[in-house]
Design an enzyme around this catalytic site. Structure first.
Site, PDB file in Angstrom:
ATOM      1  CG  ASP A 116      -3.962   3.740  -6.245  1.00 42.20           C
ATOM      2  OD1 ASP A 116      -2.720   3.713  -5.892  1.00 42.20           O
ATOM      3  OD2 ASP A 116      -4.933   4.465  -5.441  1.00 42.20           O
ATOM      4  CD  GLU A 148      -1.084   7.704  -2.447  1.00 38.07           C
ATOM      5  OE1 GLU A 148      -0.723   8.584  -1.651  1.00 38.07           O
ATOM      6  OE2 GLU A 148      -1.769   8.113  -3.361  1.00 38.07           O
TER       7      GLU A 148
END
Length: 451
Positions: free
Chosen positions: A92, A156
């Site tokens: 991500d 994250e």
């Protein structure tokens, strides 16, 4: 002296690495589904899963974590009796911010002036590619000498803790003798560095209310309490005159005794405008690695365009507090909330809400894995010795893994050196760093297995 076979192999794989990173960067995998389609993150997760399957990984799975995102897991068995190493990265990315400010499109990997530009190129899709390159180099030179687990996180950057909670609920999944977190970076391009500490973080939203509704500033201004002015007072209370973070009860005088960060270098890296002073006291390393730091991330109030002459009834802000090693993030959160409430003026109603938290981290740098990494970095970066640095940012999973597996050694390396400008516009990765750190990781796995 001829190049190490591992280095030769990685060099030959770099065109493939660029092509793969181009594919991976193209996914708009921001794990904020109010901004970007969930399908983009799911497609990136499937890309990683397919890459692991192609390398012979077993038990490859898309893990549905409690925050609504997916982490990718795979296991590659090594020789009997070999140690297990967990390799971490995340797929991500941060939002691109102002796309018009990018010199080239943020989700198109573009080569310019010897660097590859694109959102996630360094943080941390490049980390995924780094792990793949290291494993491919080992397979081409006698095989992977350890058992390998790979975990690629899907949220994250959002700090929503999905993988942490999943790991806590499935404690056997990520067990390992050593954990390599591929989400840090060298202190400088070409200077091999392990990150030995991380600051934790807490996010607190503060709301201030003073009136039942907005009032005409001419008719009521001067006596009616302004919620926005009250909020400004509260936020100002979080800093001393020199800009140091000031939270009642939270100490801020720790000293960093490792690698130092020259002020002139920091000003250049941070792109501080001429004539503008740095804030705080102590060395730069003290301030960014060893001490707390508060940042106002956003304020809800009327924009300048379209503003009316009104006394504001309500205002709110989102505050980040970076928590240094040795300080409990939960305790720091309580202190921050108490400070905000105590410094709200005029009897205004104040409400604070914690919306995210991660603990700080300190590694044991005396472990055998660190000795193996020092040897590997010395070979991958000839003439250089491994350096120890801190990092002001947070990787909450580190503490979760340290708590779940107290005997595991945890090392942090990666591609996010200062020129990468992670989280900013025009993020980029140095292909030379990608190459050398992939060589480093492959050599590390060999040396660690030999130990």
């Amino acid at each position: 002296m001829s190049p190490h076979p591992i280095a030769e192999t990685v060099a030959s794989l770099m065109p493939r690495a660029k092509a793969e990173l181009t594919e991976l960067v193209a996914f708009k995998s921001v794990a904020d589904f109010a901004q970007f389609p969930k399908s983009e993150s799911e497609a990136a997760a499937n890309w990683v899963a397919n890459a692991l399957r192609a390398e012979g990984f077993q038990d490859v799975a898309l893990l549905d974590t409690p925050d609504g995102t997916q982490s990718v897991y795979g296991f590659l068995p090594g020789p009997e009796g070999a140690p297990t190493v967990l390799l971490y990265a995340h797929y991500d990315v941060q939002p691109p911010l102002d796309e018009a400010a990018w010199a080239t499109p943020p989700f198109e990997l573009t080569e310019r002036d010897g660097r590859w530009y694109g959102r996630g190129s360094a943080d941390c899709k490049g980390g995924v590619i780094m792990h793949l390159l290291a494993l491919r180099a080992l397979k081409a030179n006698g095989g992977v000498p350890v058992s390998v687990k790979v975990i690629a996180e899907g949220s994250e950057e959002q700090g929503t803790g999905g993988l942490e909670r999943y790991a806590e609920d499935h404690p056997d999944l990520l067990t390992a003798d050593t954990i390599v977190i591929g989400d840090a970076g060298n202190f400088r391009v070409g200077l091999p560095t392990v990150t030995s500490t991380l600051r934790g973080m807490t996010l607190v939203r503060v709301s201030v209310d003073t009136l039942e509704g907005n009032l005409h500033s001419g008719q009521f201004g001067g006596a009616a309490p302004d919620a926005l002015a009250a909020l400004v007072r509260v936020l100002d209370s979080l800093r001393a005159e020199d800009g140091s973070t000031k939270v009642d009860g939270l100490t801020g005088d720790a000293v960093w005794d490792g690698l130092q960060y020259e002020e002139a270098d920091f000003r250049k890296d941070a792109k501080v405008l001429d004539g503008v002073q740095l804030i705080g006291e102590g060395t730069v390393a003290d301030r960014i690695w060893a001490r707390p730091a508060v940042t106002v991330l956003g304020i809800d109030c009327p924009p300048v365009v379209g503003a009316t002459p009104s006394v504001q009834a309500s205002a709110r802000a989102l505050i980040s507090l970076r928590v240094p090693p040795g300080v409990d993030a939960a305790e720091a959160t309580k202190l921050l909330q108490a400070h905000l409430e105590a410094h709200t003026p005029w009897g205004a109603r104040v409400h604070t809400e914690q919306i995210g938290q991660g603990q700080p981290f300190r590694a044991d740098t005396t472990s055998p894995a660190y000795a193996a990494m020092a040897e590997a970095m010395g070979e991958a970066y000839p003439g250089q010795e491994m350096q120890y640095a801190g990092q002001g940012g947070s990787i909450p999973l580190c503490n979760t893994l340290a708590a779940l597996y107290p005997r595991a050694e945890i090392l942090l390396i990666g591609l996010s050196e200062p020129e990468a400008q992670i989280h900013a516009v025009n993020e980029s990765v140095s292909p030379e760093e990608l190459e050398r750190l992939s060589v480093t990781e492959a050599l590390f796995l060999q040396k660690y297995a030999a130990r």
